[in-house]
Design an enzyme around this catalytic site. Structure first.
Site, PDB file in Angstrom:
ATOM      1  N   GLY A  34     -60.271 -10.943 -92.188  1.00 16.85           N
ATOM      2  CA  GLY A  34     -59.859 -10.024 -93.242  1.00 16.85           C
ATOM      3  C   GLY A  34     -60.301  -8.584 -93.044  1.00 16.85           C
ATOM      4  O   GLY A  34     -59.987  -7.727 -93.872  1.00 16.85           O
ATOM      5  N   ALA A  35     -60.990  -8.292 -91.945  1.00 15.62           N
ATOM      6  CA  ALA A  35     -61.478  -6.919 -91.732  1.00 15.62           C
ATOM      7  C   ALA A  35     -60.330  -5.927 -91.572  1.00 15.62           C
ATOM      8  O   ALA A  35     -60.383  -4.815 -92.109  1.00 15.62           O
ATOM      9  CB  ALA A  35     -62.402  -6.867 -90.521  1.00 15.62           C
ATOM     10  N   GLY A  36     -59.293  -6.319 -90.862  1.00 12.84           N
ATOM     11  CA  GLY A  36     -58.138  -5.432 -90.692  1.00 12.84           C
ATOM     12  C   GLY A  36     -57.414  -5.196 -91.998  1.00 12.84           C
ATOM     13  O   GLY A  36     -57.012  -4.072 -92.308  1.00 12.84           O
ATOM     14  N   ASP A  37     -57.258  -6.259 -92.775  1.00 13.20           N
ATOM     15  CA  ASP A  37     -56.623  -6.117 -94.096  1.00 13.20           C
ATOM     16  C   ASP A  37     -57.475  -5.234 -95.004  1.00 13.20           C
ATOM     17  O   ASP A  37     -56.941  -4.422 -95.766  1.00 13.20           O
ATOM     18  CB  ASP A  37     -56.426  -7.485 -94.746  1.00 13.20           C
ATOM     19  CG  ASP A  37     -55.398  -8.333 -94.010  1.00 13.20           C
ATOM     20  OD1 ASP A  37     -54.492  -7.759 -93.374  1.00 13.20           O
ATOM     21  OD2 ASP A  37     -55.497  -9.575 -94.079  1.00 13.20           O
ATOM     22  N   GLY A  73     -66.087 -14.808 -95.558  1.00 17.02           N
ATOM     23  CA  GLY A  73     -64.903 -14.938 -96.397  1.00 17.02           C
ATOM     24  C   GLY A  73     -64.033 -13.701 -96.396  1.00 17.02           C
ATOM     25  O   GLY A  73     -64.531 -12.581 -96.466  1.00 17.02           O
TER      26      GLY A  73
END
Length: 95
Positions: A34-37, A73
């Site tokens: 989820g880091a890119g999002d 998460g």
């Protein structure tokens, strides 16, 4: 690296000021899911809601993505705005 779209320049021209390069913040990585999002959402938030320029938005989004990587998460690991502000403040960056 973020490239600002040209305003009214010919499509084959490029100015150095249109490219923003940021080093990644050094953090202890736990989960990159989820880091890119997180980066994309923070970048758009910075541009649309805060009305920041590309340089400031990239600094903020980079911090959000870095902090996301320190927690487990994709959603539960997202930082709160106060955490991002403190993270940047500790690095001498204030908006």
């Amino acid at each position: 690296m973020i490239r600002r779209p040209p305003r009214s320049t010919p499509s084959n021209s490029s100015a150095a000021s249109d490219v923003y390069k940021r080093q990644a913040y050094q953090v202890k990585v736990i989960d990159t899911t989820g880091a890119g999002d997180a980066f994309n959402a923070a970048f758009l938030y910075s541009l649309i809601v805060k009305k920041w320029d590309y340089k400031k938005a990239s600094m903020f989004a980079n911090a959000v993505a870095a902090l996301k990587c320190t927690k487990l998460g994709a959603q539960t690991g997202l930082p709160k705005l106060e955490e991002v502000d403190e993270f940047l403040k500790n690095r001498g960056i204030t908006f």
